[in-house]
Design a protein around this motif. Structure first.
Motif, PDB file in Angstrom:
ATOM      1  N   LEU A  44       0.914  -1.277  -0.138  1.00 54.70           N
ATOM      2  CA  LEU A  44      -0.147  -0.004   0.020  1.00 54.70           C
ATOM      3  C   LEU A  44       0.906   1.288  -0.046  1.00 54.70           C
ATOM      4  CD1 LEU A  44      -2.959  -1.020   2.466  1.00 54.70           C
ATOM      5  CD2 LEU A  44      -3.157  -0.533  -0.307  1.00 54.70           C
ATOM      6  N   PRO A  45       1.955   1.279   0.854  1.00 55.71           N
ATOM      7  CA  PRO A  45       2.554   2.567   0.693  1.00 55.71           C
ATOM      8  C   PRO A  45       3.454   2.758  -0.562  1.00 55.71           C
ATOM      9  CG  PRO A  45       2.907   1.444   2.879  1.00 55.71           C
ATOM     10  CD  PRO A  45       2.163   0.441   1.853  1.00 55.71           C
ATOM     11  N   ARG A  46       3.899   1.704  -0.894  1.00 58.19           N
ATOM     12  CA  ARG A  46       4.433   1.749  -2.350  1.00 58.19           C
ATOM     13  C   ARG A  46       3.433   2.244  -3.461  1.00 58.19           C
ATOM     14  NH1 ARG A  46       7.447  -3.382  -3.460  1.00 58.19           N
ATOM     15  NH2 ARG A  46       5.664  -4.089  -4.682  1.00 58.19           N
ATOM     16  N   SER A  47       2.241   1.993  -3.539  1.00 56.09           N
ATOM     17  CA  SER A  47       1.426   2.120  -4.464  1.00 56.09           C
ATOM     18  C   SER A  47       1.147   3.522  -4.370  1.00 56.09           C
ATOM     19  CB  SER A  47       0.071   1.299  -4.300  1.00 56.09           C
ATOM     20  OG  SER A  47      -0.785   1.574  -3.230  1.00 56.09           O
ATOM     21  N   ARG A  48       0.975   4.164  -2.943  1.00 56.64           N
ATOM     22  CA  ARG A  48       0.468   5.533  -2.745  1.00 56.64           C
ATOM     23  C   ARG A  48       1.555   6.570  -3.381  1.00 56.64           C
ATOM     24  NH1 ARG A  48      -1.370   3.826   3.308  1.00 56.64           N
ATOM     25  NH2 ARG A  48      -3.519   3.080   2.666  1.00 56.64           N
ATOM     26  N   ARG A  49       2.522   6.172  -3.484  1.00 57.98           N
ATOM     27  CA  ARG A  49       3.606   7.041  -4.037  1.00 57.98           C
ATOM     28  C   ARG A  49       3.433   7.207  -5.641  1.00 57.98           C
ATOM     29  NH1 ARG A  49       7.122   4.147  -0.448  1.00 57.98           N
ATOM     30  NH2 ARG A  49       7.711   2.673  -2.016  1.00 57.98           N
ATOM     31  N   GLU A  50       2.430   6.535  -6.169  1.00 61.56           N
ATOM     32  CA  GLU A  50       2.586   6.186  -7.706  1.00 61.56           C
ATOM     33  C   GLU A  50       1.330   7.343  -7.927  1.00 61.56           C
ATOM     34  OE1 GLU A  50       2.986   6.506 -11.201  1.00 61.56           O
ATOM     35  OE2 GLU A  50       4.521   5.166 -10.318  1.00 61.56           O
ATOM     36  N   SER A  51       1.343   8.348  -8.884  1.00 59.63           N
ATOM     37  CA  SER A  51       0.284   8.990  -9.222  1.00 59.63           C
ATOM     38  C   SER A  51      -0.540   8.437 -10.379  1.00 59.63           C
ATOM     39  CB  SER A  51       0.629  10.541  -9.746  1.00 59.63           C
ATOM     40  OG  SER A  51       1.344  11.309  -8.647  1.00 59.63           O
ATOM     41  N   ASP A  52       0.299   7.871 -11.238  1.00 58.55           N
ATOM     42  CA  ASP A  52      -0.537   7.014 -12.320  1.00 58.55           C
ATOM     43  C   ASP A  52      -0.871   5.425 -11.788  1.00 58.55           C
ATOM     44  OD1 ASP A  52      -1.533   5.729 -14.596  1.00 58.55           O
ATOM     45  OD2 ASP A  52       0.093   6.739 -15.794  1.00 58.55           O
ATOM     46  N   ARG A  53      -2.202   5.680 -11.469  1.00 55.68           N
ATOM     47  CA  ARG A  53      -2.734   4.403 -10.759  1.00 55.68           C
ATOM     48  C   ARG A  53      -2.566   3.153 -11.601  1.00 55.68           C
ATOM     49  NH1 ARG A  53      -1.862   4.970  -6.300  1.00 55.68           N
ATOM     50  NH2 ARG A  53      -3.607   3.540  -5.230  1.00 55.68           N
ATOM     51  N   GLY A  54      -2.499   3.307 -13.229  1.00 56.29           N
ATOM     52  CA  GLY A  54      -2.277   2.078 -14.013  1.00 56.29           C
ATOM     53  C   GLY A  54      -0.914   1.376 -13.681  1.00 56.29           C
ATOM     54  N   ASN A  55       0.032   2.224 -13.102  1.00 57.43           N
ATOM     55  CA  ASN A  55       1.352   1.532 -12.669  1.00 57.43           C
ATOM     56  C   ASN A  55       1.343   0.699 -11.255  1.00 57.43           C
ATOM     57  OD1 ASN A  55       2.331   2.531 -15.142  1.00 57.43           O
ATOM     58  ND2 ASN A  55       2.892   4.815 -14.060  1.00 57.43           N
ATOM     59  N   VAL A  56       0.215   0.771 -10.743  1.00 54.40           N
ATOM     60  CA  VAL A  56       0.070  -0.019  -9.393  1.00 54.40           C
ATOM     61  C   VAL A  56      -0.489  -1.466  -9.486  1.00 54.40           C
ATOM     62  CG1 VAL A  56       0.474   2.027  -8.003  1.00 54.40           C
ATOM     63  CG2 VAL A  56      -1.844   1.196  -8.542  1.00 54.40           C
ATOM     64  N   VAL A  57      -0.800  -2.002 -10.802  1.00 54.08           N
ATOM     65  CA  VAL A  57      -1.565  -3.175 -10.818  1.00 54.08           C
ATOM     66  C   VAL A  57      -0.730  -4.341 -10.174  1.00 54.08           C
ATOM     67  CG1 VAL A  57      -2.400  -4.920 -12.614  1.00 54.08           C
ATOM     68  CG2 VAL A  57      -2.682  -2.418 -12.958  1.00 54.08           C
ATOM     69  N   ARG A  58       0.428  -4.548 -10.195  1.00 53.53           N
ATOM     70  CA  ARG A  58       1.180  -5.568  -9.751  1.00 53.53           C
ATOM     71  C   ARG A  58       0.818  -5.776  -8.295  1.00 53.53           C
ATOM     72  NH1 ARG A  58       6.636  -6.509 -13.315  1.00 53.53           N
ATOM     73  NH2 ARG A  58       5.504  -7.167 -15.419  1.00 53.53           N
ATOM     74  N   ASP A  59       1.302  -4.415  -7.597  1.00 51.67           N
ATOM     75  CA  ASP A  59       0.950  -4.189  -6.401  1.00 51.67           C
ATOM     76  C   ASP A  59      -0.412  -4.899  -5.818  1.00 51.67           C
ATOM     77  OD1 ASP A  59       3.578  -3.364  -5.975  1.00 51.67           O
ATOM     78  OD2 ASP A  59       3.042  -1.197  -5.817  1.00 51.67           O
ATOM     79  N   PHE A  60      -1.456  -4.380  -6.513  1.00 47.32           N
ATOM     80  CA  PHE A  60      -2.707  -4.721  -6.004  1.00 47.32           C
ATOM     81  C   PHE A  60      -3.067  -6.321  -6.075  1.00 47.32           C
ATOM     82  CE2 PHE A  60      -4.043  -0.038  -6.657  1.00 47.32           C
ATOM     83  CZ  PHE A  60      -3.813   0.051  -5.115  1.00 47.32           C
ATOM     84  N   GLU A  61      -2.502  -6.811  -7.380  1.00 44.38           N
ATOM     85  CA  GLU A  61      -2.593  -8.100  -7.775  1.00 44.38           C
ATOM     86  C   GLU A  61      -2.031  -9.111  -6.422  1.00 44.38           C
ATOM     87  OE1 GLU A  61      -2.881  -8.035 -12.427  1.00 44.38           O
ATOM     88  OE2 GLU A  61      -0.926  -8.568 -11.264  1.00 44.38           O
ATOM     89  N   GLU A  62      -0.633  -8.492  -5.992  1.00 44.35           N
ATOM     90  CA  GLU A  62      -0.134  -9.349  -4.964  1.00 44.35           C
ATOM     91  C   GLU A  62      -0.854  -9.106  -3.569  1.00 44.35           C
ATOM     92  OE1 GLU A  62       4.371  -9.530  -2.782  1.00 44.35           O
ATOM     93  OE2 GLU A  62       4.120  -8.193  -4.619  1.00 44.35           O
ATOM     94  N   ALA A  63      -1.390  -7.884  -3.144  1.00 43.72           N
ATOM     95  CA  ALA A  63      -2.107  -7.901  -2.333  1.00 43.72           C
ATOM     96  C   ALA A  63      -3.505  -8.856  -2.331  1.00 43.72           C
ATOM     97  CB  ALA A  63      -2.595  -6.406  -2.159  1.00 43.72           C
ATOM     98  N   GLN A  64      -4.194  -8.891  -3.439  1.00 44.86           N
ATOM     99  CA  GLN A  64      -5.354  -9.659  -3.169  1.00 44.86           C
ATOM    100  C   GLN A  64      -4.949 -11.170  -3.254  1.00 44.86           C
ATOM    101  OE1 GLN A  64      -8.227  -8.196  -6.672  1.00 44.86           O
ATOM    102  NE2 GLN A  64      -6.486  -7.165  -6.972  1.00 44.86           N
ATOM    103  N   GLN A  65      -3.719 -11.576  -3.802  1.00 41.95           N
ATOM    104  CA  GLN A  65      -3.363 -13.086  -3.737  1.00 41.95           C
ATOM    105  C   GLN A  65      -3.369 -13.216  -2.091  1.00 41.95           C
ATOM    106  OE1 GLN A  65      -3.502 -15.254  -5.820  1.00 41.95           O
ATOM    107  NE2 GLN A  65      -3.129 -16.656  -4.340  1.00 41.95           N
ATOM    108  N   ILE A  66      -2.762 -12.133  -1.262  1.00 40.19           N
ATOM    109  CA  ILE A  66      -2.507 -12.271   0.138  1.00 40.19           C
ATOM    110  C   ILE A  66      -3.688 -12.510   0.864  1.00 40.19           C
ATOM    111  CG2 ILE A  66      -1.724 -11.386   2.286  1.00 40.19           C
ATOM    112  CD1 ILE A  66       0.720 -10.008   0.440  1.00 40.19           C
ATOM    113  N   LEU A  67      -4.814 -11.752   0.269  1.00 38.15           N
ATOM    114  CA  LEU A  67      -6.160 -12.113   0.845  1.00 38.15           C
ATOM    115  C   LEU A  67      -6.726 -13.564   0.686  1.00 38.15           C
ATOM    116  CD1 LEU A  67      -7.698  -8.565   0.022  1.00 38.15           C
ATOM    117  CD2 LEU A  67      -6.430  -9.235   2.214  1.00 38.15           C
ATOM    118  N   VAL A  68      -6.502 -13.974  -0.447  1.00 37.52           N
ATOM    119  CA  VAL A  68      -6.967 -15.147  -0.985  1.00 37.52           C
ATOM    120  C   VAL A  68      -6.167 -16.300  -0.153  1.00 37.52           C
ATOM    121  CG1 VAL A  68      -6.925 -16.822  -2.828  1.00 37.52           C
ATOM    122  CG2 VAL A  68      -7.367 -14.469  -3.295  1.00 37.52           C
TER     123      VAL A  68
END
Length: 526
Positions: A457-481
């Motif tokens: 989450l901290p890494r994704s928040r540094r990124e203004s273009d949200r299209g560049n944070v897809v991998r971070d969110f995919e990894e976070a969702q896998q942790i939730l799974v």
């Protein structure tokens, strides 16, 4: 925002409403009328104080209180409302400044200045209601005022989503003379600066809104008054619409009523609108419960639950099965639960339990709210009970409470497993992950996941273009799974029914699907 015009352009579909079966609500273009427009909903507020609310109470707040930023019709990036202008003042996205409009006042005439804004934000953190909106302010270090009009937010980490947070109704500006600094305001009165004043409020029955002539902001009222009526179920609400006791339905249409309205002749007196939705429904497992805390138990439930059956049998395909906490339509959506578990399979569930040395029938109590998410909720949980017990692996007890006491229960950690719905604070994958993890979250159930909270989450928040944070969110969702602490069930669609006399409903929902009542009007010509 963080140049969100670029990064969220592809999300606009979440905020738009398409019209079903060719029915249209035309903008009247006329002046405001004195006769109140009556809106029906099954979503009653749990509180009248923004410092306590991280739920559907926002639907009332958006129309009575005001925030620095908000969403004009058709816009998916927050724009100034109480503020004249806002923006980050550094390249690191850690200092955010807003300057208020000139001569702002609350509806009672008291001044709305920079100190009032600071007071409103500070009291959220000071009161710190369990499961409340303080969880949205995790990146906020301190608030500073510069003169009467400028407010500066100093963040403890880069957070390109912070403007989104300021646009949520939780950040509503309240009158320091009327609201305690360290306690919630009691009673049924509201002092805000939004497009409307609260004339009368009767809990669980109605809220009467009248024009706030002191309002300064982007909203252009197309009516002088709105009455919101709260219903216990969809059937009573639709009957009131057919009997012309209400003009519009907002939340809570049941699947049977939607199907019935879809079948009707489009030339009849009621029009139905269908649109993309971002709301989700899911189960929460409490780690304090001796059975729900066991990962194998949670995974076995995930292996058995048949989302497609729930969507078809219970909701008549007015919702879609959901296999990720991030819904379809948002950047970063995955199908993790389907990828890992596949189709429902009791035999695989039995093997999961066997490997964890669990051979006895697992007792679980599932809780749901009886009056919040629509008339099908009870039937949905009966279906969950049927599915789990049919496997021979579980013994399920169902319990329910009305929403207000239900919230108090899960905030105290009383429920082993409980159902929740989520309407987004803002249209970003972050808002379907961050609110549910960490020691302080929207569920009142601590979820320690340092990889998500301290890295992704901290890494994704540094990124203004949200299209560049897809991998971070995919990894976070896998942790939730992998954890299976949260089990997504379905994603909703947006349905609004209205009298043919009403215009503006197609422009009335913001990106969080909150109704902006000022967009509604009565047609002046045919």
């Amino acid at each position: 925002m963080f140049n969100r015009n670029r990064c969220l352009r592809h999300m606009a579909a979440i905020a738009s409403i398409s019209l079903a079966t060719g029915c249209g609500l035309l903008s009247s273009g006329g002046s405001a009328q004195a006769e109140p427009i009556v809106v029906g909903t099954t979503s009653a507020p749990s509180t009248l104080d923004p410092a306590a609310s991280w739920d559907g109470s926002w639907e009332l707040f958006r129309n009575i209180y005001q925030t620095l930023l908000a969403y004009p019709s058709g816009v998916t990036t927050p724009q100034p409302d109480a503020a004249d202008h806002c923006g980050f003042t550094d390249d690191a996205n850690r200092t955010y400044s807003c300057e208020l409009r000139k001569d702002m006042t609350f509806s009672d005439g008291h001044p709305l200045n920079a100190e009032a804004v600071k007071f409103s934000i500070d009291r959220i953190k000071k009161i710190d209601v369990p499961g409340g909106p303080a969880g949205l302010l995790g990146s906020l270090d301190r608030v500073e005022t510069v003169g009467d009009r400028e407010v500066v937010f100093h963040l403890n980490e880069s957070d390109a989503t912070f403007p989104f947070v300021l646009a949520t109704p939780a950040m509503s500006i309240v009158d320091p003379k009327e609201y305690p600094a360290a306690a919630l305001r009691k009673g049924t009165e509201i002092t805000g600066s939004g497009p409307y004043r609260l004339k009368d409020y009767r809990e669980g029955q109605k809220a009467e809104l009248v024009s706030n002539d002191r309002y300064q902001g982007f909203a252009k009222r197309r009516n002088d008054a709105v009455t919101i009526r709260y219903f216990q179920d969809s059937a009573a609400m639709v009957k009131a619409l057919r009997d012309k006791q209400i003009d519009v339905t907002y939340r809570g249409l049941a699947a049977d009523d939607i199907v019935d309205l879809q079948r009707q002749d489009p030339n009849r007196e009621i029009q139905l609108m269908e649109g993309a939705g971002a709301d989700i429904n899911y189960l929460v497992f409490n780690p304090k419960d001796p059975w729900a805390r066991k990962k194998a138990v949670r995974q076995a439930v995930a292996q058995i639950v048949d989302r497609a059956a729930i969507a078809h049998k219970i909701y008549k395909d007015t919702v879609d099965p959901l296999y990720s906490m991030v819904p379809k339509g948002l950047v970063g959506h995955t199908t993790g639960f389907f990828d890992d578990y596949g189709d429902p399979d009791p035999a695989k569930a039995r093997e999961i339990l066997r490997k964890a040395d669990i051979t006895e029938t697992v007792p679980l109590t599932l809780w749901y709210t009886s009056d919040r998410y629509g008339s099908e909720t009870a039937t949905e949980f009966k279906e969950l009970k049927r599915q789990l017990e049919a496997s021979g692996l579980f013994r399920i007890t169902l319990k329910s409470r009305p929403w207000k006491t239900y919230v108090e229960g899960y905030q105290k950690g009383e429920y082993p497993v409980f159902g929740r719905g989520w309407f987004p604070d803002f249209p970003d994958a972050e808002n379907f992950i961050a609110p549910f993890v960490g020691e302080q979250n929207a569920l009142g159930t601590p979820y320690d996941s340092p990889k998500i909270t301290k890295d992704l989450l901290p890494r994704s928040r540094r990124e203004s273009d949200r299209g560049n944070v897809v991998r971070d969110f995919e990894e976070a969702q896998q942790i939730l799974v992998d954890d299976a602490r949260l089990l997504p069930l379905w994603q909703g669609k947006q349905y609004t029914a209205a009298s043919q006399e009403i215009a503006g409903a197609e422009q009335s929902l913001d990106p969080s699907t909150i109704m902006m009542m000022w967009e509604l009007s009565r047609k002046t010509s045919w």
